[in-house]
Design a protein around this motif. Structure first.
Motif, PDB file in Angstrom:
ATOM      1  N   ALA A 143       0.835  -1.208   0.000  1.00 38.31           N
ATOM      2  CA  ALA A 143       0.000   0.000   0.000  1.00 38.31           C
ATOM      3  C   ALA A 143       0.866   1.251   0.000  1.00 38.31           C
ATOM      4  CB  ALA A 143      -0.936  -0.006   1.211  1.00 38.31           C
ATOM      5  N   ALA A 144       2.046   1.150   0.592  1.00 40.41           N
ATOM      6  CA  ALA A 144       2.965   2.291   0.620  1.00 40.41           C
ATOM      7  C   ALA A 144       3.726   2.445  -0.692  1.00 40.41           C
ATOM      8  CB  ALA A 144       3.945   2.143   1.779  1.00 40.41           C
ATOM      9  N   GLY A 145       3.545   1.461  -1.593  1.00 40.35           N
ATOM     10  CA  GLY A 145       4.180   1.548  -2.904  1.00 40.35           C
ATOM     11  C   GLY A 145       5.433   0.716  -3.085  1.00 40.35           C
ATOM     12  N   VAL A 146       5.785  -0.096  -2.102  1.00 44.29           N
ATOM     13  CA  VAL A 146       6.957  -0.972  -2.266  1.00 44.29           C
ATOM     14  C   VAL A 146       6.555  -2.054  -3.272  1.00 44.29           C
ATOM     15  CG1 VAL A 146       8.557  -2.556  -1.130  1.00 44.29           C
ATOM     16  CG2 VAL A 146       7.702  -0.551   0.105  1.00 44.29           C
ATOM     17  N   PRO A 147       7.337  -2.215  -4.344  1.00 42.72           N
ATOM     18  CA  PRO A 147       6.979  -3.200  -5.362  1.00 42.72           C
ATOM     19  C   PRO A 147       7.017  -4.627  -4.798  1.00 42.72           C
ATOM     20  CG  PRO A 147       8.732  -1.743  -6.140  1.00 42.72           C
ATOM     21  CD  PRO A 147       8.537  -1.468  -4.685  1.00 42.72           C
ATOM     22  N   PRO A 148       6.109  -5.493  -5.266  1.00 40.29           N
ATOM     23  CA  PRO A 148       6.052  -6.880  -4.762  1.00 40.29           C
ATOM     24  C   PRO A 148       7.387  -7.613  -4.844  1.00 40.29           C
ATOM     25  CG  PRO A 148       4.134  -6.414  -6.105  1.00 40.29           C
ATOM     26  CD  PRO A 148       5.052  -5.227  -6.236  1.00 40.29           C
ATOM     27  N   HIS A 149       8.151  -7.406  -5.944  1.00 41.90           N
ATOM     28  CA  HIS A 149       9.433  -8.107  -6.056  1.00 41.90           C
ATOM     29  C   HIS A 149      10.410  -7.660  -4.961  1.00 41.90           C
ATOM     30  CE1 HIS A 149      10.556  -4.419  -8.219  1.00 41.90           C
ATOM     31  NE2 HIS A 149      11.813  -4.729  -7.898  1.00 41.90           N
ATOM     32  N   ARG A 150      10.315  -6.382  -4.560  1.00 34.70           N
ATOM     33  CA  ARG A 150      11.194  -5.860  -3.501  1.00 34.70           C
ATOM     34  C   ARG A 150      10.771  -6.412  -2.142  1.00 34.70           C
ATOM     35  NH1 ARG A 150      15.978  -4.703  -1.696  1.00 34.70           N
ATOM     36  NH2 ARG A 150      16.104  -2.823  -0.468  1.00 34.70           N
ATOM     37  N   VAL A 151       9.453  -6.523  -1.904  1.00 37.91           N
ATOM     38  CA  VAL A 151       8.954  -7.113  -0.656  1.00 37.91           C
ATOM     39  C   VAL A 151       9.453  -8.552  -0.552  1.00 37.91           C
ATOM     40  CG1 VAL A 151       6.897  -7.842   0.620  1.00 37.91           C
ATOM     41  CG2 VAL A 151       6.930  -5.608  -0.532  1.00 37.91           C
ATOM     42  N   ALA A 152       9.364  -9.292  -1.676  1.00 36.84           N
ATOM     43  CA  ALA A 152       9.834 -10.682  -1.686  1.00 36.84           C
ATOM     44  C   ALA A 152      11.331 -10.739  -1.402  1.00 36.84           C
ATOM     45  CB  ALA A 152       9.516 -11.331  -3.035  1.00 36.84           C
ATOM     46  N   GLU A 153      12.079  -9.830  -2.003  1.00 39.54           N
ATOM     47  CA  GLU A 153      13.525  -9.789  -1.800  1.00 39.54           C
ATOM     48  C   GLU A 153      13.883  -9.481  -0.349  1.00 39.54           C
ATOM     49  OE1 GLU A 153      16.919  -6.649  -3.074  1.00 39.54           O
ATOM     50  OE2 GLU A 153      15.672  -7.393  -4.716  1.00 39.54           O
ATOM     51  N   LEU A 154      13.208  -8.509   0.249  1.00 38.02           N
ATOM     52  CA  LEU A 154      13.514  -8.093   1.621  1.00 38.02           C
ATOM     53  C   LEU A 154      13.079  -9.115   2.661  1.00 38.02           C
ATOM     54  CD1 LEU A 154      12.545  -4.322   1.344  1.00 38.02           C
ATOM     55  CD2 LEU A 154      14.862  -5.272   1.656  1.00 38.02           C
ATOM     56  N   THR A 155      11.979  -9.793   2.397  1.00 35.76           N
ATOM     57  CA  THR A 155      11.442 -10.731   3.390  1.00 35.76           C
ATOM     58  C   THR A 155      11.922 -12.162   3.186  1.00 35.76           C
ATOM     59  OG1 THR A 155       9.471 -11.186   2.070  1.00 35.76           O
ATOM     60  CG2 THR A 155       9.325  -9.397   3.695  1.00 35.76           C
ATOM     61  N   GLY A 156      12.363 -12.482   1.964  1.00 34.50           N
ATOM     62  CA  GLY A 156      12.726 -13.863   1.672  1.00 34.50           C
ATOM     63  C   GLY A 156      11.503 -14.717   1.403  1.00 34.50           C
ATOM     64  N   ASP A 184       8.414 -16.047  -0.922  1.00 33.15           N
ATOM     65  CA  ASP A 184       8.154 -16.303  -2.324  1.00 33.15           C
ATOM     66  C   ASP A 184       7.232 -15.216  -2.895  1.00 33.15           C
ATOM     67  OD1 ASP A 184       6.073 -17.870  -4.317  1.00 33.15           O
ATOM     68  OD2 ASP A 184       8.164 -18.524  -4.548  1.00 33.15           O
ATOM     69  N   PRO A 185       7.487 -14.729  -4.118  1.00 36.63           N
ATOM     70  CA  PRO A 185       6.634 -13.696  -4.708  1.00 36.63           C
ATOM     71  C   PRO A 185       5.146 -14.069  -4.753  1.00 36.63           C
ATOM     72  CG  PRO A 185       8.634 -13.921  -5.998  1.00 36.63           C
ATOM     73  CD  PRO A 185       8.643 -15.030  -4.969  1.00 36.63           C
ATOM     74  N   ALA A 186       4.842 -15.334  -4.996  1.00 35.65           N
ATOM     75  CA  ALA A 186       3.437 -15.760  -5.013  1.00 35.65           C
ATOM     76  C   ALA A 186       2.829 -15.612  -3.627  1.00 35.65           C
ATOM     77  CB  ALA A 186       3.318 -17.204  -5.482  1.00 35.65           C
ATOM     78  N   THR A 187       3.622 -15.843  -2.601  1.00 36.64           N
ATOM     79  CA  THR A 187       3.145 -15.679  -1.228  1.00 36.64           C
ATOM     80  C   THR A 187       2.911 -14.208  -0.923  1.00 36.64           C
ATOM     81  OG1 THR A 187       4.354 -17.662  -0.579  1.00 36.64           O
ATOM     82  CG2 THR A 187       3.673 -16.181   1.194  1.00 36.64           C
ATOM     83  N   VAL A 188       3.773 -13.341  -1.455  1.00 37.75           N
ATOM     84  CA  VAL A 188       3.593 -11.888  -1.271  1.00 37.75           C
ATOM     85  C   VAL A 188       2.264 -11.477  -1.878  1.00 37.75           C
ATOM     86  CG1 VAL A 188       4.428  -9.601  -1.928  1.00 37.75           C
ATOM     87  CG2 VAL A 188       6.044 -11.341  -1.141  1.00 37.75           C
ATOM     88  N   THR A 189       1.985 -11.933  -3.083  1.00 40.79           N
ATOM     89  CA  THR A 189       0.738 -11.599  -3.759  1.00 40.79           C
ATOM     90  C   THR A 189      -0.457 -12.134  -2.973  1.00 40.79           C
ATOM     91  OG1 THR A 189       1.865 -11.635  -5.883  1.00 40.79           O
ATOM     92  CG2 THR A 189      -0.540 -11.789  -5.928  1.00 40.79           C
TER      93      THR A 189
END
Length: 142
Positions: free
Chosen positions: A116-129, A131-136
């Motif tokens: 919601a703050a605008g952090v791209p999903p790929h960056r959230v996945a990268e920072l948290t470790g 999986d991108p599908a889990t982020v979505t």
């Protein structure tokens, strides 16, 4: 299986069974009239080295003939009792699992806030470790 833990008194304080209630921290059951009356009737205190506590699944270790009292414990209290009874190697790994649970608690809400703050999903996945599908999925399909 019963859902109640058991307080019991050992004849020999040097025997290692269960866990001392004082070692577990505050237990709501220890402040009840029933437990206080039972301790009084046994002529002992909550700090007695003979007083022990076991979770429901360990009640078979209570010596036959030992004075015992079933007590209700919350899930959190029961978890602490089990943790104190675990062998040292298990207890260390359990500490790590608890730390993981504590830091992972609220993960989906944090991911949603980041997106919601605008952090791209790929960056959230990268920072948290994560999986991108889990982020979505955690973000509700955004």
């Amino acid at each position: 299986m019963t859902d109640e833990a058991y307080l019991f008194l050992l004849d020999d304080a040097d025997v290692v069974l269960g866990v001392a209630p004082a070692a577990v921290g505050d237990l709501a059951c220890m402040d009840t009239t029933a437990v206080r009356a039972w301790l009084n009737a046994q002529g002992c205190t909550a700090a007695s080295p003979r007083l022990r506590l076991v979770p429901p699944e360990e009640r078979a270790v209570v010596p036959e003939g030992a004075e015992r009292l079933p007590v209700p414990l919350s899930e959190e209290e029961l978890s602490r009792v089990r943790h104190r009874m675990a062998p040292g190697t298990h207890a260390r790994v359990e500490d790590e699992l608890l730390a993981y649970r504590d830091c992972a608690d609220g993960r989906d809400e944090l991911i949603a806030r980041a997106l919601a703050a605008g952090v791209p999903p790929h960056r959230v996945a990268e920072l948290t470790g994560v999986d991108p599908a889990t982020v979505t999925a955690a973000a509700g399909g955004r």
